[in-house]
Design a protein around this motif. Structure first.
Motif, PDB file in Angstrom:
ATOM      1  N   GLY A  73      36.582 -19.070  27.046  1.00 40.91           N
ATOM      2  CA  GLY A  73      36.765 -18.198  25.899  1.00 40.91           C
ATOM      3  C   GLY A  73      36.838 -16.728  26.243  1.00 40.91           C
ATOM      4  N   TYR A  74      36.700 -16.404  27.515  1.00 42.60           N
ATOM      5  CA  TYR A  74      36.642 -15.012  27.943  1.00 42.60           C
ATOM      6  C   TYR A  74      37.867 -14.616  28.751  1.00 42.60           C
ATOM      7  CZ  TYR A  74      32.002 -14.889  26.072  1.00 42.60           C
ATOM      8  OH  TYR A  74      30.947 -14.924  25.205  1.00 42.60           O
ATOM      9  N   ASP A  75      38.228 -13.348  28.590  1.00 39.70           N
ATOM     10  CA  ASP A  75      39.460 -12.843  29.178  1.00 39.70           C
ATOM     11  C   ASP A  75      39.229 -12.031  30.454  1.00 39.70           C
ATOM     12  OD1 ASP A  75      39.851 -12.359  25.825  1.00 39.70           O
ATOM     13  OD2 ASP A  75      41.282 -13.642  26.892  1.00 39.70           O
ATOM     14  N   TYR A  76      38.088 -11.398  30.544  1.00 36.11           N
ATOM     15  CA  TYR A  76      37.799 -10.512  31.679  1.00 36.11           C
ATOM     16  C   TYR A  76      36.384 -10.772  32.174  1.00 36.11           C
ATOM     17  CZ  TYR A  76      41.861  -8.109  29.795  1.00 36.11           C
ATOM     18  OH  TYR A  76      43.112  -7.809  29.328  1.00 36.11           O
ATOM     19  N   TRP A  77      36.218 -10.595  33.484  1.00 40.21           N
ATOM     20  CA  TRP A  77      34.938 -10.862  34.138  1.00 40.21           C
ATOM     21  C   TRP A  77      34.575  -9.728  35.084  1.00 40.21           C
ATOM     22  CZ3 TRP A  77      32.098 -15.316  33.194  1.00 40.21           C
ATOM     23  CH2 TRP A  77      32.738 -16.273  32.400  1.00 40.21           C
ATOM     24  N   GLY A  78      33.277  -9.506  35.206  1.00 43.71           N
ATOM     25  CA  GLY A  78      32.788  -8.589  36.211  1.00 43.71           C
ATOM     26  C   GLY A  78      32.585  -9.290  37.539  1.00 43.71           C
ATOM     27  N   GLN A  79      32.114  -8.527  38.517  1.00 43.03           N
ATOM     28  CA  GLN A  79      31.935  -9.056  39.872  1.00 43.03           C
ATOM     29  C   GLN A  79      30.576  -9.728  40.061  1.00 43.03           C
ATOM     30  OE1 GLN A  79      34.361  -9.128  42.355  1.00 43.03           O
ATOM     31  NE2 GLN A  79      35.536  -8.629  40.525  1.00 43.03           N
ATOM     32  N   GLY A  80      29.666  -9.478  39.168  1.00 42.73           N
ATOM     33  CA  GLY A  80      28.360 -10.127  39.239  1.00 42.73           C
ATOM     34  C   GLY A  80      27.285  -9.271  39.870  1.00 42.73           C
ATOM     35  N   THR A  81      26.050  -9.579  39.509  1.00 45.50           N
ATOM     36  CA  THR A  81      24.894  -8.934  40.092  1.00 45.50           C
ATOM     37  C   THR A  81      23.842  -9.999  40.372  1.00 45.50           C
ATOM     38  OG1 THR A  81      23.298  -7.115  39.831  1.00 45.50           O
ATOM     39  CG2 THR A  81      23.842  -8.357  37.842  1.00 45.50           C
ATOM     40  N   GLN A  82      23.209  -9.917  41.541  1.00 44.01           N
ATOM     41  CA  GLN A  82      22.268 -10.944  41.964  1.00 44.01           C
ATOM     42  C   GLN A  82      20.901 -10.714  41.331  1.00 44.01           C
ATOM     43  OE1 GLN A  82      22.658 -13.709  44.217  1.00 44.01           O
ATOM     44  NE2 GLN A  82      20.622 -14.217  43.415  1.00 44.01           N
TER      45      GLN A  82
END
Length: 127
Positions: free
Chosen positions: A113-122
């Motif tokens: 359902g999502y169009d854009y994503w970040g790179q993530g954080t641990q």
């Protein structure tokens, strides 16, 4: 195009707290529902929480209800995830995501359902 940058991850002891932030740029932030997902090593990505454009509709996965709070500040183009009473099983890479939703109550609970994503954080929670 929307760019998403997460921050706020780190190492914390069980029972502790962290606040994740996700800064968005590139499009009108208030046109997007925002979500948080996480992926632990060897596991599939899972939904954590989502918020609609106004902040008036929230949804959480059962395992974080009562411990995590999602919020957003449209003036700052930022979505937050306040995580309290952290457990070792919360250890994962946390991703924020944006879903083009207009001014609606849509809060997708699946990655598709999502169009854009970040790179993530641990986020690492020690026992």
């Amino acid at each position: 195009q929307v760019q998403l940058v997460e921050s706020g991850g780190g190492l914390v002891q069980a029972g502790g707290s962290l606040r994740l932030s996700c800064a968005a740029s590139g499009r009108t932030f208030s046109n997007y529902a925002m979500g948080w997902f996480r992926q632990a090593p060897g596991k599939e990505r899972e939904f954590v929480a989502a918020i609609n454009w106004s902040g008036g509709r929230l949804t959480y996965t059962n395992s974080v209800k009562g411990r995590f709070t999602i919020s957003r500040d449209n003036a700052k183009n930022t979505v937050y995830l306040q995580m309290n009473s952290l457990k070792p099983e919360d250890t994962a890479v946390y991703y924020c995501a944006a879903a083009l939703s207009g001014y609606s109550t849509v809060v997708p609970a699946t990655g598709s359902g999502y169009d854009y994503w970040g790179q993530g954080t641990q986020v690492t929670v020690s026992s």
